[in-house]
Design an enzyme around this catalytic site. Structure first.
Site, short mmCIF file in Angstrom:
data_model
loop_
_atom_site.label_atom_id
_atom_site.label_comp_id
_atom_site.label_asym_id
_atom_site.label_seq_id
_atom_site.Cartn_x
_atom_site.Cartn_y
_atom_site.Cartn_z
N GLU A 53 0.82 -1.21 0.00
CA GLU A 53 0.00 0.00 0.00
C GLU A 53 0.85 1.26 0.00
O GLU A 53 1.72 1.43 0.87
CB GLU A 53 -0.92 0.01 1.23
CG GLU A 53 -1.86 1.21 1.29
CD GLU A 53 -2.78 1.18 2.48
OE1 GLU A 53 -3.31 2.23 2.85
OE2 GLU A 53 -2.97 0.09 3.06
N LYS A 112 -6.77 -0.23 12.03
CA LYS A 112 -6.21 -0.70 10.77
C LYS A 112 -4.97 0.12 10.42
O LYS A 112 -3.96 -0.42 9.94
CB LYS A 112 -7.25 -0.59 9.66
CG LYS A 112 -6.83 -1.23 8.33
CD LYS A 112 -6.14 -0.27 7.39
CE LYS A 112 -5.78 -0.95 6.08
NZ LYS A 112 -4.99 -0.08 5.18
N ASP A 158 4.04 -14.23 11.78
CA ASP A 158 2.65 -14.58 11.44
C ASP A 158 1.76 -13.37 11.67
O ASP A 158 1.24 -13.15 12.77
CB ASP A 158 2.20 -15.75 12.31
CG ASP A 158 0.81 -16.26 11.96
OD1 ASP A 158 0.11 -15.61 11.16
OD2 ASP A 158 0.42 -17.32 12.48
N HIS A 169 -1.75 10.40 0.36
CA HIS A 169 -1.89 9.03 -0.12
C HIS A 169 -2.02 8.99 -1.64
O HIS A 169 -1.35 8.18 -2.30
CB HIS A 169 -3.12 8.38 0.53
CG HIS A 169 -3.36 6.98 0.05
ND1 HIS A 169 -2.65 5.91 0.53
CD2 HIS A 169 -4.24 6.49 -0.86
CE1 HIS A 169 -3.09 4.80 -0.08
NE2 HIS A 169 -4.05 5.14 -0.90
#
Length: 428
Positions: A82, A266, A282, A379
């Protein structure tokens, strides 16, 4: 490590960035070859790591810059697809760097292995017998984990819980707390509870059903903190005091509203997952633990906390981070070993602490952007590079197309192709 502060790093060519990394981290020729290899994971290793392997899949490997953690300069390897994740964390780290950097630590802690007992005639009696047998069960657990015990880790405690099922049955759930050292410890924990299950069933009565670890590793918590003068937060014509107040409102929104908290967290995991991927950890278990921990009081809330104290914005995060610096992924994957070498960590606890720092930095960057210019400006400026490339532009043409997309305020593939055709016509 000379310094994690490398000004204008993003403006350098890839070759120049690699050279600056080599200088900063002291990488040797073999390590540089691993970094520069087109595919650092040989197919024969991939075939051992997972079943039905047919190839490998690459993601960008970048560097989080400007981090100072407990007074130590840290370059942070990050693997993520991202745009803006690496840049945002690095930008926040630069702001915090000017205030002395981050503090961080992590618990020695333990993984939790669960043994579920069903159809227990006397659940409370079973609980009392199991607690009375705690010394004997822990001695048996030590016999089942000789390697961990030799390394100073091993079984630490036993707990018993009575859990009501939706059908009204009271299940007896035994927790074995296992210190797994620098390993994440899933296999060791699962093997231990499977080995102890017959003894536990004999003591408690009823029937053993599940024997497996819990990924809610709330005995392996990591913490990070920062303290930034509000004057350092000014942006886009807004005074630092106003930006700090807006950031506080953003945090309070996430604390009170699970819809906002989900996106807030998030953003935290953007940074943590990127470090987890780079270091072969993981990320799915880390995500599961983080979100369960965020709801530990019955409502899903922010993983971070923020406050204003004496002219400073003070941030903190605490969350489960069961990570590893040893094991098959580290031994098998050359670039995982390289990532840990760049980080310079000596233990899983140190890695967990740095991951918490990167999560807090990512959170600060996101809230500062949201509270000022909005999240899309920065972004989309970075996203425009990928869109330009996807449209077919290369080299100087790609940079020109990126600028045109930003000026148009429409960073979409169809618009990029349209602008690319216009550029081709201009050259005729």
């Amino acid at each position: 490590m000379s310094s994690s502060r490398i000004p204008a790093f993003y403006r350098l060519s890839v070759e120049e960035r690699r050279e600056r990394l080599r200088e900063a981290a002291g990488l040797d020729p073999e390590e540089m070859a691993t970094l520069c290899a087109a595919d650092a994971l040989p197919l024969e290793i991939a075939d051992i790591m997972i079943e039905n392997a047919v190839g490998t899949f690459a993601l960008p490997f970048g560097l989080g810059l400007n981090f100072v953690v407990n007074g130590r300069e840290v370059l942070v390897p990050m693997v993520v697809e991202e745009p803006s994740v690496v840049a945002a964390a690095s930008n926040a780290a630069l702001v915090v760097r000017g205030a002395g950097g981050f503090t961080a630590d992590a618990d020695q802690g333990a993984m939790i292995g669960q043994v579920q007992l069903i159809r227990v005639p006397d659940p409370e009696g079973a609980r009392q017998r199991l607690l009375a047998s705690r010394p004997a069960i822990l001695r048996a657990a030590e016999r089942l984990t000789p390697g961990l015990c030799r390394r100073g880790a091993g079984p630490r405690d036993l707990e018993v819980r009575l859990v009501r099922s939706p059908r009204g049955e009271t299940m007896v759930v035994v927790h074995i707390l296992l210190d797994t050292g620098d390993a994440m410890g899933a296999n060791a924990t699962n093997s231990l509870v499977e080995g102890l299950a017959p003894m536990i069933q004999e003591i408690a009565g009823g029937e053993v059903n599940l024997r497996i670890l819990s990924n809610l590793a709330d005995r392996r918590l990591a913490r990070a903190g920062c303290r930034v003068p509000v004057a350092a937060l000014g942006r886009d014509g807004l005074a630092g005091e106003e930006v700090a107040e807006r950031i506080l409102y953003a945090y309070e929104f996430a604390w009170a509203d699970p819809y906002r908290a989900t996106t807030h967290n998030k953003g935290i995991m953007n940074g943590i997952d990127a470090v987890a991927l780079a270091t072969g950890n993981d990320w799915r278990s880390i995500e599961a633990a983080a979100h369960a921990y965020a709801a530990r009081d019955g409502q899903y809330r922010s993983l971070s906390t923020w406050s204003l104290e004496e002219g400073h914005l003070v941030g903190a995060i605490e969350m489960p981070l069961a990570v590893s610096t040893v094991g098959p992924a580290v031994e098998s994957h050359p670039r995982v070993r390289l990532a840990l070498r760049i980080l310079g960590v000596a233990s899983a606890r140190e890695l967990a602490a740095i991951m918490a720092v990167v999560g807090l930095a990512s959170n600060l960057a996101a809230m500062r952007a949201l509270a000022t210019e909005g999240i899309q400006k920065g972004h989309m400026a970075l996203h425009a590079r990928a869109v330009s490339h996807a449209a077919g532009a290369r080299g100087a043409e790609a940079e020109l197309l990126r600028q045109r997309l930003i000026e148009a305020g429409e960073v979409k593939i169809d618009r990029a192709r349209e602008l690319l055709r216009s550029l081709a016509q201009e050259r005729r």
